[in-house]
Design a protein around this motif. Sequence first.
Motif, PDB file in Angstrom:
ATOM      1  N   TRP A  87       1.040  -1.071  -0.117  1.00 25.10           N
ATOM      2  CA  TRP A  87       0.048  -0.060  -0.123  1.00 25.10           C
ATOM      3  C   TRP A  87       0.749   1.090  -0.087  1.00 25.10           C
ATOM      4  O   TRP A  87       0.681   2.197  -0.789  1.00 25.10           O
ATOM      5  N   GLN A  88       1.975   1.213   0.823  1.00 22.48           N
ATOM      6  CA  GLN A  88       2.918   2.358   0.665  1.00 22.48           C
ATOM      7  C   GLN A  88       3.617   2.510  -0.373  1.00 22.48           C
ATOM      8  O   GLN A  88       3.643   3.657  -0.986  1.00 22.48           O
ATOM      9  N   SER A  89       3.966   1.371  -1.230  1.00 23.19           N
ATOM     10  CA  SER A  89       4.728   1.637  -2.343  1.00 23.19           C
ATOM     11  C   SER A  89       4.087   2.088  -3.625  1.00 23.19           C
ATOM     12  O   SER A  89       4.440   2.851  -4.642  1.00 23.19           O
ATOM     13  N   LEU A  90       2.900   1.789  -3.483  1.00 23.50           N
ATOM     14  CA  LEU A  90       2.012   2.316  -4.654  1.00 23.50           C
ATOM     15  C   LEU A  90       1.912   3.925  -4.732  1.00 23.50           C
ATOM     16  O   LEU A  90       1.711   4.393  -5.831  1.00 23.50           O
ATOM     17  N   ARG A  91       1.721   4.520  -3.745  1.00 25.99           N
ATOM     18  CA  ARG A  91       1.537   5.933  -3.468  1.00 25.99           C
ATOM     19  C   ARG A  91       2.699   6.382  -2.429  1.00 25.99           C
ATOM     20  O   ARG A  91       2.025   7.085  -1.389  1.00 25.99           O
ATOM     21  N   PRO A  92       3.762   6.256  -2.552  1.00 28.82           N
ATOM     22  CA  PRO A  92       4.748   6.509  -1.566  1.00 28.82           C
ATOM     23  C   PRO A  92       4.813   7.981  -0.787  1.00 28.82           C
ATOM     24  O   PRO A  92       5.267   8.255   0.343  1.00 28.82           O
ATOM     25  N   ALA A  93       4.778   9.120  -1.792  1.00 25.49           N
ATOM     26  CA  ALA A  93       4.674  10.307  -1.283  1.00 25.49           C
ATOM     27  C   ALA A  93       3.755  10.704  -0.129  1.00 25.49           C
ATOM     28  O   ALA A  93       4.156  11.492   0.658  1.00 25.49           O
ATOM     29  N   ALA A  94       2.669  10.009  -0.229  1.00 26.24           N
ATOM     30  CA  ALA A  94       1.478  10.474   0.420  1.00 26.24           C
ATOM     31  C   ALA A  94       1.333   9.507   1.876  1.00 26.24           C
ATOM     32  O   ALA A  94       0.724   9.835   2.664  1.00 26.24           O
ATOM     33  N   ARG A  95       1.965   8.265   1.660  1.00 22.08           N
ATOM     34  CA  ARG A  95       1.785   7.346   2.358  1.00 22.08           C
ATOM     35  C   ARG A  95       3.215   6.952   3.821  1.00 22.08           C
ATOM     36  O   ARG A  95       2.999   6.111   4.423  1.00 22.08           O
ATOM     37  N   LEU A  96       4.283   7.459   3.248  1.00 19.89           N
ATOM     38  CA  LEU A  96       5.309   7.067   3.729  1.00 19.89           C
ATOM     39  C   LEU A  96       5.206   7.616   5.478  1.00 19.89           C
ATOM     40  O   LEU A  96       5.897   6.771   6.223  1.00 19.89           O
ATOM     41  N   ALA A  97       4.489   8.305   5.719  1.00 15.32           N
ATOM     42  CA  ALA A  97       4.567   8.787   7.049  1.00 15.32           C
ATOM     43  C   ALA A  97       3.368   8.208   7.872  1.00 15.32           C
ATOM     44  O   ALA A  97       3.337   8.200   9.060  1.00 15.32           O
ATOM     45  N   CYS A  98       2.744   7.356   7.338  1.00 13.74           N
ATOM     46  CA  CYS A  98       1.601   6.545   7.820  1.00 13.74           C
ATOM     47  C   CYS A  98       2.341   5.225   8.582  1.00 13.74           C
ATOM     48  O   CYS A  98       3.179   4.438   7.973  1.00 13.74           O
ATOM     49  N   THR A  99       1.956   5.032  10.106  1.00 11.92           N
ATOM     50  CA  THR A  99       2.357   3.873  10.536  1.00 11.92           C
ATOM     51  C   THR A  99       1.440   2.701  10.319  1.00 11.92           C
ATOM     52  O   THR A  99       0.584   2.589   9.741  1.00 11.92           O
ATOM     53  N   LEU A 100       2.182   1.279  10.615  1.00 11.34           N
ATOM     54  CA  LEU A 100       1.603   0.023  10.532  1.00 11.34           C
ATOM     55  C   LEU A 100       0.254   0.289  11.624  1.00 11.34           C
ATOM     56  O   LEU A 100      -0.763  -0.180  11.143  1.00 11.34           O
ATOM     57  N   ALA A 101       0.229   0.941  12.612  1.00 14.03           N
ATOM     58  CA  ALA A 101      -0.858   0.897  13.703  1.00 14.03           C
ATOM     59  C   ALA A 101      -2.051   1.500  12.821  1.00 14.03           C
ATOM     60  O   ALA A 101      -2.990   1.373  12.936  1.00 14.03           O
ATOM     61  N   ARG A 102      -1.427   2.628  12.351  1.00 14.22           N
ATOM     62  CA  ARG A 102      -2.653   3.588  11.750  1.00 14.22           C
ATOM     63  C   ARG A 102      -3.278   3.134  10.397  1.00 14.22           C
ATOM     64  O   ARG A 102      -4.371   3.397  10.226  1.00 14.22           O
ATOM     65  N   PHE A 103      -2.475   2.473   9.691  1.00 19.40           N
ATOM     66  CA  PHE A 103      -2.794   1.813   8.523  1.00 19.40           C
ATOM     67  C   PHE A 103      -3.829   0.587   9.031  1.00 19.40           C
ATOM     68  O   PHE A 103      -4.920   0.604   8.144  1.00 19.40           O
TER      69      PHE A 103
END
Length: 419
Positions: free
Chosen positions: A234-250
Amino acid sequence: MASRGRCPECGSESLVEDAHYAQQQLVCASCGCVVSEGLLTTTYTEEEQLREVAYSQSTGQKEQLSRCLQRGIRRVQDLCKVLQLPAVFEETSVSYFQRALQHPSFHLVSLEKKELLGGCCVFVTCRQHNWPLTMGTICSLLYAKQELFAGVFLSLQKELGLSVPALSLADLVKTHLNSFRLFQHAADLPAPFVEDKEKMVSRTMQMVELASETWLVTGRHPIPIVTAAAFLAWQSLRPAARLACTLARFCKLAAIDLPPPAHLRLKELLEILLRMASQLAWLRVFDVDKKTVVKHIGDLLQHRIFLLKNAFCLEGEEEQGDATPGQGSSGQAPLGSPVQGPPPAQKGCPSEGSCRRAGGRRPLLPPCLLNPRKRLRTAALSASDAAITGDEPISDSEIEQYLRDPEEIRAFRRAKAWQ
């Protein structure tokens, strides 16, 4: 009335005669119990032989289902309707449940286990028809503990002799991702976090295959691995907007539970990706770490086989090391090896010398061998074992059963060639 006696069920004396199918029956007016009934014949052969049977025997009224069986069948049918299973699945599950209750092994089990039998029959039917259904899903519907459900499932499989195929990892990935709440826009879900379902399933499948090829799946519970793989995909498909998201929040955004070992599986996957990234030529000029490597997951998965071969010491590579040009006494690293110097040798590495010659690559081993958590306790030796010194002669038939390091293997082959 008094001469007719009392009702055996309620004790009432209100017994009346009732003509049912032209046969006189004595019925209790209070509770409706049939105290006595007329006799009739059922077939022409019985009429010729002057055989008479009771009405209840002729219609099979005494062969009624027990309350436990009726309640269990309703539970199985309701479970099939909730899971939206085809009608043939429901029929098969009900037949399995009836066979299970008739088996002597399930007569004296607890009521809790009998209630789980219906869920186990549905679970077996889905597995046999290759219908993706996990044990966790059905346990959540039955409010049951997975350990108890697994015990009943294994008993059912053994006693009835059922063949239950294992759920493939691909089906498990699709089933687990179907419960994610990331594929449709919602009020509490940011727009950049919404992802196409097909793309995410495809990328997650590739990540799980990578985990399987690097010993991260063997002996582990699959759900934490799938969760960590889905997070990286999920992070690799749109890394610019999702790199700051943690596993717990995901997991919170996807409306799924966070398995406790998922953090460890995520760390192991990132270590594999970093080693693969060190073999990719156009990434050596960048300072790739656990955060930025996610941006290049697409390229790493595309060249997965080549990168794994160059990043790790694979099986059979030790024998090829002596004959490969560039790995002789000059000490040059092979093509595609990392630029940085070799890391310290790991304990228990079966090919330490070959790993040093290969430019710092470690063997591709399960994580439990590379990072053992507990030291094994040595048991006290018996008298017969203590008498063994290690100097006993080994016959030629037994010598092949002993493990040797690559140097001994090559020496043994050379010795056999000279004979």
